[in-house]
Design a protein around this motif. Sequence first.
Motif, PDB file in Angstrom:
ATOM      1  N   GLU A  46       0.938  -1.198  -0.141  1.00  0.00           N
ATOM      2  CA  GLU A  46      -0.050  -0.072   0.083  1.00  0.00           C
ATOM      3  C   GLU A  46       0.924   1.193  -0.055  1.00  0.00           C
ATOM      4  O   GLU A  46       1.863   1.530   0.744  1.00  0.00           O
ATOM      5  CB  GLU A  46      -0.825   0.013   1.229  1.00  0.00           C
ATOM      6  CG  GLU A  46      -1.935   1.065   1.150  1.00  0.00           C
ATOM      7  CD  GLU A  46      -2.761   0.947   2.621  1.00  0.00           C
ATOM      8  OE1 GLU A  46      -3.367   2.186   2.754  1.00  0.00           O
ATOM      9  OE2 GLU A  46      -2.877   0.025   3.082  1.00  0.00           O
ATOM     10  N   THR A  47       0.541   2.262  -0.933  1.00  0.00           N
ATOM     11  CA  THR A  47       1.308   3.295  -0.734  1.00  0.00           C
ATOM     12  C   THR A  47       0.572   4.366  -0.102  1.00  0.00           C
ATOM     13  O   THR A  47      -0.340   4.638  -0.386  1.00  0.00           O
ATOM     14  CB  THR A  47       1.572   3.872  -2.301  1.00  0.00           C
ATOM     15  OG1 THR A  47       1.994   2.719  -3.084  1.00  0.00           O
ATOM     16  CG2 THR A  47       2.247   5.036  -2.398  1.00  0.00           C
ATOM     17  N   ILE A  48       1.329   5.188   0.722  1.00  0.00           N
ATOM     18  CA  ILE A  48       0.774   5.966   1.540  1.00  0.00           C
ATOM     19  C   ILE A  48       1.407   7.588   1.198  1.00  0.00           C
ATOM     20  O   ILE A  48       2.874   7.604   0.918  1.00  0.00           O
ATOM     21  CB  ILE A  48       1.188   6.005   3.138  1.00  0.00           C
ATOM     22  CG1 ILE A  48       0.700   4.676   3.481  1.00  0.00           C
ATOM     23  CG2 ILE A  48       0.773   7.052   3.724  1.00  0.00           C
ATOM     24  CD1 ILE A  48       0.767   4.378   4.976  1.00  0.00           C
ATOM     25  N   ARG A  49       0.636   8.559   0.752  1.00  0.00           N
ATOM     26  CA  ARG A  49       1.165   9.586   0.278  1.00  0.00           C
ATOM     27  C   ARG A  49       1.010  10.878   1.298  1.00  0.00           C
ATOM     28  O   ARG A  49      -0.257  10.717   1.739  1.00  0.00           O
ATOM     29  CB  ARG A  49       0.105  10.050  -1.171  1.00  0.00           C
ATOM     30  CG  ARG A  49       0.812   8.953  -2.163  1.00  0.00           C
ATOM     31  CD  ARG A  49       0.102   9.651  -3.620  1.00  0.00           C
ATOM     32  NE  ARG A  49       0.406   8.817  -4.378  1.00  0.00           N
ATOM     33  CZ  ARG A  49      -0.196   7.724  -5.096  1.00  0.00           C
ATOM     34  NH1 ARG A  49      -1.677   7.533  -4.507  1.00  0.00           N
ATOM     35  NH2 ARG A  49       0.403   7.098  -6.138  1.00  0.00           N
ATOM     36  N   GLY A  50       1.775  11.762   1.714  1.00  0.00           N
ATOM     37  CA  GLY A  50       1.599  12.747   2.328  1.00  0.00           C
ATOM     38  C   GLY A  50       1.187  13.996   1.751  1.00  0.00           C
ATOM     39  O   GLY A  50       1.026  14.066   0.654  1.00  0.00           O
ATOM     40  N   GLY A  51       0.979  15.144   2.451  1.00  0.00           N
ATOM     41  CA  GLY A  51       0.494  16.536   1.550  1.00  0.00           C
ATOM     42  C   GLY A  51      -0.713  16.814   2.117  1.00  0.00           C
ATOM     43  O   GLY A  51      -1.261  16.054   3.168  1.00  0.00           O
ATOM     44  N   GLN A 100      -4.563  17.415   2.583  1.00  0.00           N
ATOM     45  CA  GLN A 100      -5.582  16.652   2.119  1.00  0.00           C
ATOM     46  C   GLN A 100      -7.257  17.641   2.419  1.00  0.00           C
ATOM     47  O   GLN A 100      -6.707  18.437   3.261  1.00  0.00           O
ATOM     48  CB  GLN A 100      -5.916  15.417   2.923  1.00  0.00           C
ATOM     49  CG  GLN A 100      -4.655  14.272   2.732  1.00  0.00           C
ATOM     50  CD  GLN A 100      -5.042  13.111   3.275  1.00  0.00           C
ATOM     51  OE1 GLN A 100      -5.921  12.970   4.073  1.00  0.00           O
ATOM     52  NE2 GLN A 100      -3.898  12.336   3.385  1.00  0.00           N
TER      53      GLN A 100
END
Length: 137
Positions: A21-26, A28
């Motif tokens: 699973e890819t977790i992306r920050g930034g 939201q």
Amino acid sequence: MIRKFILIALGGTAVAACEPETIRGGQQADPMKDELAKAAPVELPPAISASKTYRCKDNSLVRIDWLQGGRGANLRVGDDAAVTQLRTPEPTAEGGNEASPVAEGFVAEGGYVLRGDAVAATINLAMPGKPAQSCRA
């Protein structure tokens, strides 16, 4: 031995079937952003500036927590743990509470009236069913 091999093979198959699973920050989107921007600022309750115990003329004992900025007092009578919150009287429609007999004091529902402040050695207290009386620290 065969059972162990079958369990290991099934466990390996289960792990291999999982995808990372890819977790992306930034940033939201905040669904309540607009509502929070329009909301009134939150005001914290006043802090206690002094706590004093008073002995009244009828020999009753009262404990008062004076709130900071003259914003009220919390009253405890005798050994009763119930707290009565006393606040400044609400202004009347006639243009203020100057004509009120408790303009310089604090009131609560039921007939509580407290006159005085945290630095005074004597206060004047009226409670339901009792006449006003002086109390000394």
